[in-house]
Motif scaffolding. Structure first.
Motif, PDB file in Angstrom:
ATOM      1  N   LEU A  11       0.926  -1.195   0.149  1.00  0.00           N
ATOM      2  CA  LEU A  11      -0.217  -0.076  -0.030  1.00  0.00           C
ATOM      3  C   LEU A  11       0.755   1.193  -0.069  1.00  0.00           C
ATOM      4  CD1 LEU A  11      -2.541  -1.298   2.830  1.00  0.00           C
ATOM      5  CD2 LEU A  11      -2.959  -1.127   0.276  1.00  0.00           C
ATOM      6  N   LEU A  12       0.445   2.199  -0.822  1.00  0.00           N
ATOM      7  CA  LEU A  12       1.151   3.404  -1.084  1.00  0.00           C
ATOM      8  C   LEU A  12       0.473   4.779  -1.004  1.00  0.00           C
ATOM      9  CD1 LEU A  12       4.089   4.703  -1.626  1.00  0.00           C
ATOM     10  CD2 LEU A  12       3.424   4.473  -4.020  1.00  0.00           C
ATOM     11  N   MET A  13       0.265   5.563  -0.253  1.00  0.00           N
ATOM     12  CA  MET A  13      -0.355   6.641  -0.151  1.00  0.00           C
ATOM     13  C   MET A  13       0.116   7.805  -1.336  1.00  0.00           C
ATOM     14  SD  MET A  13      -1.710   7.578   3.749  1.00  0.00           S
ATOM     15  CE  MET A  13      -2.518   6.502   4.428  1.00  0.00           C
ATOM     16  N   CYS A  14      -0.899   8.240  -1.957  1.00  0.00           N
ATOM     17  CA  CYS A  14      -0.420   9.064  -3.194  1.00  0.00           C
ATOM     18  C   CYS A  14      -0.345  10.762  -2.696  1.00  0.00           C
ATOM     19  CB  CYS A  14      -1.656   8.883  -4.149  1.00  0.00           C
ATOM     20  SG  CYS A  14      -1.485   7.276  -5.187  1.00  0.00           S
ATOM     21  N   GLY A  15      -0.779  10.975  -1.494  1.00  0.00           N
ATOM     22  CA  GLY A  15      -0.602  12.195  -1.016  1.00  0.00           C
ATOM     23  C   GLY A  15      -1.937  13.263  -1.242  1.00  0.00           C
ATOM     24  N   ASP A  16      -3.068  12.564  -2.003  1.00  0.00           N
ATOM     25  CA  ASP A  16      -4.199  13.358  -2.221  1.00  0.00           C
ATOM     26  C   ASP A  16      -5.386  12.688  -1.705  1.00  0.00           C
ATOM     27  OD1 ASP A  16      -4.228  11.440  -3.849  1.00  0.00           O
ATOM     28  OD2 ASP A  16      -4.669  12.320  -5.754  1.00  0.00           O
ATOM     29  N   GLY A  17      -5.321  11.893  -0.654  1.00  0.00           N
ATOM     30  CA  GLY A  17      -6.524  11.151  -0.227  1.00  0.00           C
ATOM     31  C   GLY A  17      -6.800   9.735  -1.104  1.00  0.00           C
ATOM     32  N   THR A  18      -5.750   9.413  -1.574  1.00  0.00           N
ATOM     33  CA  THR A  18      -6.003   8.185  -2.465  1.00  0.00           C
ATOM     34  C   THR A  18      -4.814   7.509  -2.092  1.00  0.00           C
ATOM     35  OG1 THR A  18      -5.165   8.838  -4.446  1.00  0.00           O
ATOM     36  CG2 THR A  18      -7.546   9.052  -3.960  1.00  0.00           C
ATOM     37  N   ALA A  19      -4.922   6.294  -2.476  1.00  0.00           N
ATOM     38  CA  ALA A  19      -3.655   5.219  -2.189  1.00  0.00           C
ATOM     39  C   ALA A  19      -3.609   4.200  -3.396  1.00  0.00           C
ATOM     40  CB  ALA A  19      -3.617   4.614  -0.881  1.00  0.00           C
ATOM     41  N   LEU A  20      -2.548   3.513  -3.780  1.00  0.00           N
ATOM     42  CA  LEU A  20      -2.342   2.672  -4.538  1.00  0.00           C
ATOM     43  C   LEU A  20      -2.025   1.340  -3.738  1.00  0.00           C
ATOM     44  CD1 LEU A  20      -2.241   1.874  -7.755  1.00  0.00           C
ATOM     45  CD2 LEU A  20       0.249   2.339  -7.431  1.00  0.00           C
ATOM     46  N   GLY A  21      -2.688   0.096  -4.099  1.00  0.00           N
ATOM     47  CA  GLY A  21      -2.525  -1.050  -3.307  1.00  0.00           C
ATOM     48  C   GLY A  21      -2.165  -2.126  -4.580  1.00  0.00           C
ATOM     49  N   PHE A  22      -1.544  -3.354  -4.113  1.00  0.00           N
ATOM     50  CA  PHE A  22      -1.117  -4.271  -5.046  1.00  0.00           C
ATOM     51  C   PHE A  22      -1.326  -5.432  -4.119  1.00  0.00           C
ATOM     52  CE2 PHE A  22       1.496  -7.016  -8.160  1.00  0.00           C
ATOM     53  CZ  PHE A  22       0.906  -6.600  -9.130  1.00  0.00           C
ATOM     54  N   ARG A  23      -2.038  -6.620  -4.738  1.00  0.00           N
ATOM     55  CA  ARG A  23      -1.866  -7.992  -4.002  1.00  0.00           C
ATOM     56  C   ARG A  23      -2.531  -9.071  -4.892  1.00  0.00           C
ATOM     57  NH1 ARG A  23      -1.880 -10.769   1.288  1.00  0.00           N
ATOM     58  NH2 ARG A  23      -1.359 -12.503   0.755  1.00  0.00           N
ATOM     59  N   PHE A  24      -2.027 -10.176  -4.954  1.00  0.00           N
ATOM     60  CA  PHE A  24      -2.609 -11.327  -5.843  1.00  0.00           C
ATOM     61  C   PHE A  24      -2.393 -11.064  -7.248  1.00  0.00           C
ATOM     62  CE2 PHE A  24      -5.564 -11.294  -2.254  1.00  0.00           C
ATOM     63  CZ  PHE A  24      -5.080 -12.095  -1.742  1.00  0.00           C
ATOM     64  N   GLY A  25      -1.566  -9.810  -7.573  1.00  0.00           N
ATOM     65  CA  GLY A  25      -1.102  -9.395  -8.895  1.00  0.00           C
ATOM     66  C   GLY A  25      -2.284  -8.709  -9.477  1.00  0.00           C
ATOM     67  N   VAL A  26      -3.051  -7.889  -8.567  1.00  0.00           N
ATOM     68  CA  VAL A  26      -4.117  -7.002  -8.677  1.00  0.00           C
ATOM     69  C   VAL A  26      -3.762  -5.493  -8.258  1.00  0.00           C
ATOM     70  CG1 VAL A  26      -6.486  -6.422  -8.626  1.00  0.00           C
ATOM     71  CG2 VAL A  26      -5.897  -8.711  -8.781  1.00  0.00           C
ATOM     72  N   PRO A  27      -3.931  -4.460  -8.961  1.00  0.00           N
ATOM     73  CA  PRO A  27      -3.675  -3.358  -8.570  1.00  0.00           C
ATOM     74  C   PRO A  27      -5.097  -2.762  -7.940  1.00  0.00           C
ATOM     75  CG  PRO A  27      -3.784  -3.116 -10.876  1.00  0.00           C
ATOM     76  CD  PRO A  27      -3.961  -4.386 -10.481  1.00  0.00           C
ATOM     77  N   PHE A  28      -4.878  -2.157  -6.884  1.00  0.00           N
ATOM     78  CA  PHE A  28      -6.157  -1.448  -6.130  1.00  0.00           C
ATOM     79  C   PHE A  28      -5.887   0.064  -6.239  1.00  0.00           C
ATOM     80  CE2 PHE A  28      -5.332  -5.365  -3.564  1.00  0.00           C
ATOM     81  CZ  PHE A  28      -6.195  -6.165  -4.514  1.00  0.00           C
ATOM     82  N   TYR A  29      -6.900   0.921  -6.260  1.00  0.00           N
ATOM     83  CA  TYR A  29      -6.720   2.303  -6.066  1.00  0.00           C
ATOM     84  C   TYR A  29      -7.752   3.215  -5.853  1.00  0.00           C
ATOM     85  CZ  TYR A  29      -6.057   7.357  -7.549  1.00  0.00           C
ATOM     86  OH  TYR A  29      -5.745   8.566  -7.601  1.00  0.00           O
ATOM     87  N   GLY A  30      -7.691   4.175  -4.887  1.00  0.00           N
ATOM     88  CA  GLY A  30      -8.884   4.999  -4.596  1.00  0.00           C
ATOM     89  C   GLY A  30      -8.889   5.354  -3.251  1.00  0.00           C
ATOM     90  N   LYS A  31      -9.871   6.009  -2.821  1.00  0.00           N
ATOM     91  CA  LYS A  31     -10.111   6.583  -1.346  1.00  0.00           C
ATOM     92  C   LYS A  31     -10.018   5.265  -0.433  1.00  0.00           C
ATOM     93  CE  LYS A  31     -13.127   9.185   1.682  1.00  0.00           C
ATOM     94  NZ  LYS A  31     -14.321   9.739   1.718  1.00  0.00           N
ATOM     95  N   TRP A  32     -10.791   4.377  -0.745  1.00  0.00           N
ATOM     96  CA  TRP A  32     -10.966   3.389   0.048  1.00  0.00           C
ATOM     97  C   TRP A  32      -9.686   2.543   0.520  1.00  0.00           C
ATOM     98  CZ3 TRP A  32      -9.610  -1.812  -0.930  1.00  0.00           C
ATOM     99  CH2 TRP A  32      -9.489  -2.364  -2.258  1.00  0.00           C
ATOM    100  N   VAL A  33      -8.693   2.424  -0.606  1.00  0.00           N
ATOM    101  CA  VAL A  33      -7.328   2.132  -0.330  1.00  0.00           C
ATOM    102  C   VAL A  33      -6.504   2.808   0.574  1.00  0.00           C
ATOM    103  CG1 VAL A  33      -5.086   1.160  -1.567  1.00  0.00           C
ATOM    104  CG2 VAL A  33      -7.369   1.216  -2.626  1.00  0.00           C
ATOM    105  N   TRP A  34      -6.583   4.108   0.629  1.00  0.00           N
ATOM    106  CA  TRP A  34      -6.053   4.931   1.546  1.00  0.00           C
ATOM    107  C   TRP A  34      -6.561   4.811   2.966  1.00  0.00           C
ATOM    108  CZ3 TRP A  34      -7.521   8.534   5.280  1.00  0.00           C
ATOM    109  CH2 TRP A  34      -6.374   9.311   5.671  1.00  0.00           C
ATOM    110  N   GLU A  35      -8.055   4.562   3.064  1.00  0.00           N
ATOM    111  CA  GLU A  35      -8.774   4.423   4.305  1.00  0.00           C
ATOM    112  C   GLU A  35      -8.054   3.108   4.945  1.00  0.00           C
ATOM    113  OE1 GLU A  35     -12.662   4.745   2.895  1.00  0.00           O
ATOM    114  OE2 GLU A  35     -13.025   6.827   3.659  1.00  0.00           O
ATOM    115  N   LEU A  36      -7.901   2.035   3.895  1.00  0.00           N
ATOM    116  CA  LEU A  36      -7.528   0.547   4.259  1.00  0.00           C
ATOM    117  C   LEU A  36      -6.039   0.864   5.041  1.00  0.00           C
ATOM    118  CD1 LEU A  36      -7.613  -2.292   4.663  1.00  0.00           C
ATOM    119  CD2 LEU A  36      -6.872  -2.471   1.961  1.00  0.00           C
ATOM    120  N   LYS A  37      -5.077   1.722   4.061  1.00  0.00           N
ATOM    121  CA  LYS A  37      -3.942   1.935   4.804  1.00  0.00           C
ATOM    122  C   LYS A  37      -3.872   2.382   6.036  1.00  0.00           C
ATOM    123  CE  LYS A  37       0.958   3.481   3.713  1.00  0.00           C
ATOM    124  NZ  LYS A  37       1.071   2.871   5.004  1.00  0.00           N
TER     125      LYS A  37
END
Length: 137
Positions: A11-37
């Motif tokens: 999980l990597l925060m993007c600095g704008d209230g969103t984050a980028l995530g990656f698991r099982f070879g699948v990228p995740f992106y959005g506010k929900w990823v930031w909230e998860l992190k």
């Protein structure tokens, strides 16, 4: 013998209230990823809350009054309880691909943890993700 995970949640925060995530070879992106992190980070930091730390004021700080070893209470971080009702794989795949602000990160986190615990479920969800027209990867 314990082995390191060959795949883990990144999980990597993007600095704008969103984050980028990656698991099982699948990228995740959005506010929900930031909230998860943020949620995972706060749970980890809670491990160091004064209430959760061992009492080192005793003469032998690693021992309880009854003579047993004192350990950190990491149950809040390590415990996983399977969802009462597993989300359908099709719905789970669609949820993980969403990037809008309406995603409940608790639901997405539950899906990811179910995928970690259940290989068959993981493969079903990944099949949906890989073949989805909404897939952005």
């Amino acid at each position: 013998m314990t082995f390191a995970q060959d795949d883990f949640l990144k999980l990597l925060m993007c600095g704008d209230g969103t984050a980028l995530g990656f698991r099982f070879g699948v990228p995740f992106y959005g506010k929900w990823v930031w909230e998860l992190k943020d949620h995972i980070d706060r749970m980890f930091m809670d491990l160091f809350d004064v209430e959760n730390l061992p009492d080192h004021s005793k003469s032998d700080p690693g021992e309880k009054e009854d003579g047993s070893e004192e350990e950190y209470d990491t149950s809040q971080y390590d415990t996983y309880e399977a969802a009462k009702e597993q989300m359908k794989a099709e719905d789970a795949g669609k949820l993980l691909l969403r990037r809008d602000d309406g995603v409940n990160f608790h639901m997405a986190w539950s899906v990811i943890r179910e995928m970690m615990a259940d290989e068959k479920y993981k493969e079903e969800v990944l099949s949906i993700v890989r073949h989805s027209p909404d897939s952005w990867w």
